[in-house]
Design an enzyme around this catalytic site. Structure first.
Site, PDB file in Angstrom:
ATOM      1  N   ASP A 334       0.846  -1.195   0.000  1.00 19.36           N
ATOM      2  CA  ASP A 334       0.000   0.000   0.000  1.00 19.36           C
ATOM      3  C   ASP A 334       0.887   1.252   0.000  1.00 19.36           C
ATOM      4  OD1 ASP A 334      -2.202   1.641   0.058  1.00 19.36           O
ATOM      5  OD2 ASP A 334      -3.205   0.602   1.689  1.00 19.36           O
ATOM      6  N   GLU A 533      -9.668   7.580   4.492  1.00 21.97           N
ATOM      7  CA  GLU A 533      -8.680   7.168   5.475  1.00 21.97           C
ATOM      8  C   GLU A 533      -8.452   8.248   6.530  1.00 21.97           C
ATOM      9  OE1 GLU A 533      -5.139   5.284   3.359  1.00 21.97           O
ATOM     10  OE2 GLU A 533      -6.259   6.280   1.796  1.00 21.97           O
TER      11      GLU A 533
HETATM   12  C1  BGC Z   1      -5.198   2.959   0.497  1.00 22.38           C
HETATM   13  C2  BGC Z   1      -5.517   1.935  -0.549  1.00 22.38           C
HETATM   14  C3  BGC Z   1      -5.496   2.564  -1.906  1.00 22.38           C
HETATM   15  C4  BGC Z   1      -4.184   3.252  -2.137  1.00 22.38           C
HETATM   16  C5  BGC Z   1      -4.093   3.964  -3.458  1.00 22.38           C
HETATM   17  C6  BGC Z   1      -3.956   3.709   0.161  1.00 22.38           C
HETATM   18  O1  BGC Z   1      -3.725   4.741   1.064  1.00 22.38           O
HETATM   19  O2  BGC Z   1      -5.062   2.331   1.736  1.00 22.38           O
HETATM   20  O3  BGC Z   1      -6.754   1.346  -0.291  1.00 22.38           O
HETATM   21  O4  BGC Z   1      -5.731   1.600  -2.882  1.00 22.38           O
HETATM   22  O5  BGC Z   1      -3.961   4.201  -1.134  1.00 22.38           O
HETATM   23  O6  BGC Z   1      -4.863   5.091  -3.480  1.00 22.38           O
HETATM   24  C1  BGC Z   2      -3.706   9.694  -1.865  1.00 19.91           C
HETATM   25  C2  BGC Z   2      -4.491   8.456  -1.569  1.00 19.91           C
HETATM   26  C3  BGC Z   2      -3.730   7.639  -0.608  1.00 19.91           C
HETATM   27  C4  BGC Z   2      -3.339   8.433   0.621  1.00 19.91           C
HETATM   28  C5  BGC Z   2      -2.440   7.642   1.507  1.00 19.91           C
HETATM   29  C6  BGC Z   2      -3.386  10.411  -0.600  1.00 19.91           C
HETATM   30  O1  BGC Z   2      -2.628  11.518  -0.879  1.00 19.91           O
HETATM   31  O2  BGC Z   2      -4.413  10.505  -2.719  1.00 19.91           O
HETATM   32  O3  BGC Z   2      -4.745   7.730  -2.724  1.00 19.91           O
HETATM   33  O4  BGC Z   2      -4.509   6.573  -0.270  1.00 19.91           O
HETATM   34  O5  BGC Z   2      -2.684   9.616   0.289  1.00 19.91           O
HETATM   35  O6  BGC Z   2      -2.644   7.854   2.841  1.00 19.91           O
END
Ligand code: BGC
Ligand code: BGC
Length: 837
Positions: A334, A533
């Site tokens: 990830d 998130e």
């Molecule tokens: C998320 C994933 C996601 C990835 C790409 C990560 O932060 O946990 O679920 O696929 O980012 O955006």
């Molecule tokens: C991205 C997400 C990713 C996240 C990670 C963001 O900046 O756009 O895709 O999951 O950072 O925590």
């Protein structure tokens, strides 16, 4: 012919053999992971179920892989193992470093535009593809694969069909519809040239304080498992399919392996302290059907198990997933998750490869990761066998996709057929899912509504497609967008209006519930606001108090004798007893997505008062009785009324006052700092800091006057009138906060200001035990409130110790100034971006 099984066993044996000879510096970096050894976080593969990966071995492909591995340079091989984000990579980089993959993160888009129109995506896909197959430097030119978070439809693309988030699909109990959703999503992805979705999420959330709980189908492992195979099949087609790109397919990724939904207290990216049997039986279960359908990739979780980060856990990633479960695709990590592995940094982590990660998601760190792996491969520190095995897995998936034959994205079937994005037949599938996912928790006879009457549609969520779509929609957190970003979509209000008007009635939109003509009934749409998130994590299961204003609307309408239907938009079951008590009917719509018309299909009946579509949804997780799940369940898993359920009396539920948000990312709101924190005013060297408790107050011996001003709520802001000098308004806590994970994601420190008199200069900073950092910014006079945002990354780069913030907010000004502070919190939705200096 090399079969998958033979390959992985041979390579594991090689790894095991090689392990005794790891160079000293590796040994220091990696905590002991004794093979066959025991200890916290070490799995026992023999107790896990064995599966058979159903993708038939393809002798021709294996031959080609062997041949490619022979011809590829070490540099080309390492390139395949690295995935960069669109934010931070160019086609020229891909050509030069032979990168195996790119992704588009939630906040990225072609040309830096998150909302770029669909043709721009296809154009970018062509450019990156052509760069990857360029052989002018003598390389083999392996085509790259582009991954995207198409987690509820092709959800990064303006105009695409947006399906209900997984939690809503869980309420449907309908795997065949899930397969159709997968198939539609795959088609829409293909229109814009991507080949890979980071879906389905097969998390089995056990604690709904977790802000990503809605990305999982259910808290029930069996229910999740019953969907996974269907979704993978919808996306990829049958496992025997060996040329996916010739058909309407993409590759899938089940995520996040393992126990992303099992962290203690539901902390995102946290630790799961459960035992191995629970890990296997709850969180491991969905991987069976995923592997059974030949899922092409698995994404490893940010989280840890028994204190050990999954991304570095060889016993689970290699011994359980690849060997015991026979997973034959490739494993991707990830977003910079490797940086969290014990002993690793974002720039260096051979441990992840050793553990079994085949591809590093290194969004903005791809270059150092590439260089580090290369150097360590050259020195023999990482084994060539492991590198070859990882490359072979990636090439195998690329062959199965048909990537080597497919030509450039715009030449492939479905590419550029923009009419397919949000096509009526696709929207119809989504609308059906909306109908089937709604769960009826209460009905005192008011539903179904008759179409002929006068309907009032109230509540702050009634006409807001972004709100009904939730996180991972167009932007990462689903924020910063409005109805105009959803061409062709239908809000809940507009769906109701169409339906009611077609039946001869009227529908009036009135967010606060006021009306000129007395309605026959009212629907009040309320609930959560979009988050993804981090941002969605809460300390309790209470709906944030600032989102409960619609309760008052319900109360007023009821007081006037108007029947009220409460319609809740939410990613999870929450304590909302006041609404349950007040409303005559209560419907959970989850996060339905772009087809709000599905709501009217079920809520509005025919002229005879008969339903046109019934309620079929059942709770995919239990509903809490209070903000604490330990207090018990109000409605059990599987609960849901139908139109056939005889009307029952309602015994009022106990109500608990929820006055404070349990959002631990809100640091200053409604005039007060977070609980246990202080708001301080500090000055020049030697000045004693003043703690602001009540207002009006004076600080710095009268140099600063602090008063209340309205922000969102009465007296919700604090105004600082500063006579002159060097002045800081700061937040202090004694229990340091760790925002390291948020810093790695693109989370910002947000602060809302209204400025009557701008200072000569200003800076925003934060500080911890071992360092402070600040960035100067232009604090402009403005009669409106403005939300400024500074990426935590910038503060870290300036020296702020983000792992232990004790001064999480320092706003420093020079000269006379007069401004008010409305709010300080973490988030992504800045109105004014403070440039990183
Ligand atoms: C998320 C994933 C996601 C990835 C790409 C990560 O932060 O946990 O679920 O696929 O980012 O955006
Ligand atoms: C991205 C997400 C990713 C996240 C990670 C963001 O900046 O756009 O895709 O999951 O950072 O925590």
């Amino acid at each position: 012919m090399i079969s998958f099984r033979a390959t992985s066993i041979a390579v594991t044996a090689a790894l095991l053999a090689g392990c005794a000879a790891v160079p000293v510096d590796m040994e220091q970096r990696q905590p002991p992971l004794a093979d066959g050894g025991d200890g916290p976080g070490i799995a026992h593969p023999e107790i896990w179920p064995a599966y058979d990966y159903p993708v038939p071995a393809n002798p021709q492909a294996e031959q080609r892989i062997a041949d490619l591995l022979n011809r590829m340079t070490l540099e080309e091989k390492i390139g395949q193992l690295v995935q960069a984000d669109l934010c931070c990579v160019t086609p020229e980089d891909v050509r030069r470093y032979n990168l195996g993959s790119i992704l588009v993160g939630g906040n990225s888009g072609p040309g830096g535009d998150d909302l770029a129109p669909a043709p721009e995506w296809l154009k970018a896909a062509d450019e990156f593809y052509l760069a990857s197959v360029d052989r002018s430097d003598g390389g083999v030119g392996v085509p790259l694969v582009w991954g995207t978070d198409a987690v509820h439809g092709h959800s990064n693309i303006v105009g695409a069909t947006i399906f209900p988030h997984n939690i809503g699909l869980g309420a449907m109990r309908d795997p065949s519809l899930v397969e159709k959703i997968g198939a539609v999503t795959a088609k829409e992805i293909r229109v814009t040239g991507q080949e890979w979705t980071f879906a389905p999420t097969v998390a089995v959330p056990q604690d709904f304080r977790w802000g990503r709980a809605y990305e999982g189908y259910s808290s029930d492992p069996e229910l999740v498992a019953s969907y996974v195979g269907a979704m993978v099949r919808g996306l990829q087609g049958p496992p025997t399919n060996d040329n996916l790109l010739a058909g309407p397919y993409v590759i899938a990724s089940t995520k996040h392996f393992l126990a992303d939904g099992g962290t203690d207290r539901g902390v995102d990216q946290g630790d799961s302290s459960i035992d191995e049997e629970t890990l296997r039986d709850i969180h491991g279960l969905p991987y069976g059907p995923a592997i059974g359908e030949g899922v092409a990739t698995v994404m490893v979780s940010f989280s840890s198990w028994q204190g050990r980060k999954m991304t570095g856990n060889r016993s689970l990633v290699t011994d359980v997933l690849k060997d015991r479960m026979d997973f034959g695709g490739f494993v991707v990590s990830d977003w910079n998750a490797h940086g969290q592995v014990e002993g690793c940094t974002n720039e260096s982590c051979p441990e992840a490869l050793t553990a079994g990660i085949d591809m590093y998601m290194a969004p903005d760190t791809w270059k150092p990761i590439y260089e580090d792996l290369l150097a360590r491969a050259r020195s023999g520190e990482v084994s060539m066998e492991r590198i070859d095995e990882a490359v072979a897995r990636i090439l195998r998936v690329k062959m199965r996709l048909g990537l080597f034959e497919a030509g450039k994205p715009s030449d492939r079937p479905l590419s550029g057929e923009y009419d397919l994005l949000g096509a009526p037949e696709h929207r119809e599938v989504a609308r059906q899912a909306v109908r089937q996912s709604m769960v009826l928790l209460k009905n005192q006879g008011v539903l179904p509504l008759r179409p002929g009457g006068r309907l009032l549609v109230a509540g702050d969520g009634a006409d807001d497609i972004a709100r009904q779509s939730g996180g991972w929609t167009l932007s990462w957190q689903g924020t910063g967008i409005d109805n105009s970003d959803f061409p062709g979509a239908t809000s809940i209000f507009s769906g109701l209006k169409q339906t009611v008007e077609a039946g001869g009635g009227t529908a009036q939109l009135s967010p606060d519930g006021s009306f000129s003509e007395r309605p026959d009934a009212a629907i009040v749409v309320f609930g959560e606001k979009p988050y993804a998130e981090f941002q969605g994590d809460r300390a309790t299961l209470a709906l944030d108090p600032e989102l409960t204003a619609p309760y008052e609307t319900m109360r007023k309408l009821k007081a006037q004798g108007i029947p009220v239907v409460a319609l809740m938009l939410t990613g999870r079951p929450l304590y909302v007893n006041p609404a349950l008590n007040m409303a005559d009917a209560f419907v959970v719509a989850w996060l339905p997505g772009s087809e709000g018309g599905g709501v009217a299909d079920v809520l509005v009946g025919n002229a005879a008062g008969q339903p046109r579509h019934g309620f079929t949804g059942k709770l995919p997780a239990a509903w809490p009785q209070t903000p604490a799940m330990e207090d018990g369940v109000l409605f059990p898993f599987g609960y849901g009324l139908t139109y056939g359920t005889a009307a029952q009396g309602w015994t009022p539920l106990p109500e608990i006052a929820v006055t404070e948000t349990s959002d631990t990312r809100s640091w200053f709101t409604a005039g007060s700092p977070a609980s246990g924190w202080s708001l301080l005013v500090g000055g020049e060297e030697g000045d004693v800091q003043t703690r602001v408790t009540t207002v009006p107050a004076e600080a710095l011996r009268g140099r600063v006057r602090v008063t209340a001003t309205d922000y969102l709520v009465q007296e919700g802001g604090r105004r600082f009138t500063i006579a002159d000098g060097d002045t800081s308004v700061l937040l202090r806590n004694f229990e340091p906060v760790n925002v390291d994970r948020e810093t790695n994601g693109d989370v910002k420190l947000l602060f809302t200001l209204r400025v009557w008199d701008a200072p000569d200069s200003a800076s925003i900073g934060a500080g911890g035990e071992s360092g402070r950092g600040a960035v100067s910014f232009d604090m402009q006079q403005s009669s409106e409130w403005r939300r400024y945002g500074i990426p935590l990354k910038c503060l870290r780069a300036q020296g702020a110790d983000v792992t232990e913030l004790t001064l999480p907010f320092i706003l420093r000004t020079q000269g006379t100034a007069d401004y008010a502070l409305g709010e300080v919190r973490l988030g992504t939705d800045a109105e004014v971006d403070v440039p990183c200096s």
